[in-house]
Design an enzyme around this catalytic site. Structure first.
Site, PDB file in Angstrom:
ATOM      1  N   GLU A  50      41.551  39.198  45.871  1.00 27.54           N
ATOM      2  CA  GLU A  50      40.832  38.993  44.827  1.00 27.54           C
ATOM      3  C   GLU A  50      40.396  40.202  44.197  1.00 27.54           C
ATOM      4  O   GLU A  50      39.665  41.032  44.683  1.00 27.54           O
ATOM      5  CB  GLU A  50      39.657  37.983  44.838  1.00 27.54           C
ATOM      6  CG  GLU A  50      38.916  37.620  43.567  1.00 27.54           C
ATOM      7  CD  GLU A  50      37.754  36.923  44.022  1.00 27.54           C
ATOM      8  OE1 GLU A  50      36.659  37.174  43.256  1.00 27.54           O
ATOM      9  OE2 GLU A  50      37.484  36.131  44.850  1.00 27.54           O
ATOM     10  N   LYS A 133      34.923  27.048  44.865  1.00 27.07           N
ATOM     11  CA  LYS A 133      34.028  28.440  45.168  1.00 27.07           C
ATOM     12  C   LYS A 133      32.587  27.954  45.717  1.00 27.07           C
ATOM     13  O   LYS A 133      32.059  27.271  44.823  1.00 27.07           O
ATOM     14  CB  LYS A 133      34.331  29.413  44.320  1.00 27.07           C
ATOM     15  CG  LYS A 133      33.329  30.756  44.735  1.00 27.07           C
ATOM     16  CD  LYS A 133      33.600  31.830  43.719  1.00 27.07           C
ATOM     17  CE  LYS A 133      32.861  33.141  43.829  1.00 27.07           C
ATOM     18  NZ  LYS A 133      33.004  34.072  43.110  1.00 27.07           N
TER      19      LYS A 133
END
Length: 214
Positions: A50, A133
């Protein structure tokens, strides 16, 4: 492929991230060192990266990593807050997007919204988020996720924020499909620190996932 908790099938990118168990989060004032850092991570067995948009040059780094790394490595963008962020990241080649909050963005690629409370997590699940998340997760601990998944067994949670490498097995045992790890994994490598030390931490993280799933 079905998810790790028996829910509906995941898209290929999210399934690959769930299978890997680990997302390495690259955040630094500048993305200058991200190519070198990514090479070390991938060599150690990390297959999901990421790249946070708060890093100067992040979009260029995403595009470069998509050219540099094998197709088996999933390159995503983090700190997505707006439709413009999402479009720019996808145009650069991001295969998935991660946000610290829950925002209604049509991205064309999997978007993992940031949540904290059971209500937020369930709302994201109902809205169809493939992975959710949990952020910041470190202060909550794996017991929070274990308790959460009692009444919500089908949520696919990606804990992120303040997760130590030694805590990875506990998070996965508590029901996380994968964990997102930034500072404890990357250290100062993205700012010119030791790549040798990074390699050791990356192997530790990958081994922790394997240990949890053995």
């Amino acid at each position: 492929m079905t998810s790790l908790n028996g829910s509906v099938p995941l898209d290929p990118v999210s399934a690959a991230i769930a299978d890997s168990g680990l997302v390495a989060i690259l955040r630094a004032p500048s993305a200058t060192m991200f190519a070198a850092v990514a090479d070390v991570l991938v060599a150690a067995g990390v297959t999901a990266l990421e790249i946070t948009l708060t890093s100067e040059g992040a979009l260029e780094a995403i595009a470069g990593l998509c050219r540099q790394l094998p197709d088996t490595v999933r390159i995503g963008a983090g700190t997505i807050l707006t439709e413009d962020d999402a479009k720019a990241a996808v145009d650069a080649g991001a295969a998935f997007l991660v946000s610290p909050v829950s925002v209604p963005i049509a991205a064309g690629v999997p978007l993992y919204p940031g949540t904290f409370s059971p209500t937020e997590i369930y709302a994201a699940h109902r809205a169809g988020a493939p992975l959710i998340k949990l952020f910041p997760a470190g202060g909550l601990g794996p017991a929070y996720l274990k308790d959460l998944r009692g009444p919500l067994p089908d949520v696919r949670v990606l804990p992120t924020g303040g997760i130590a490498l030694d805590d990875i097995p506990q998070w996965l045992a508590a029901g996380a499909v994968a964990v997102g790890v930034g500072g404890p994994l990357i250290g100062d490598a993205a700012s010119g620190g030791s790549l040798t030390a990074l390699a050791a931490r990356a192997r530790h993280a990958v081994d922790a996932v394997r240990y949890a799933r053995s």
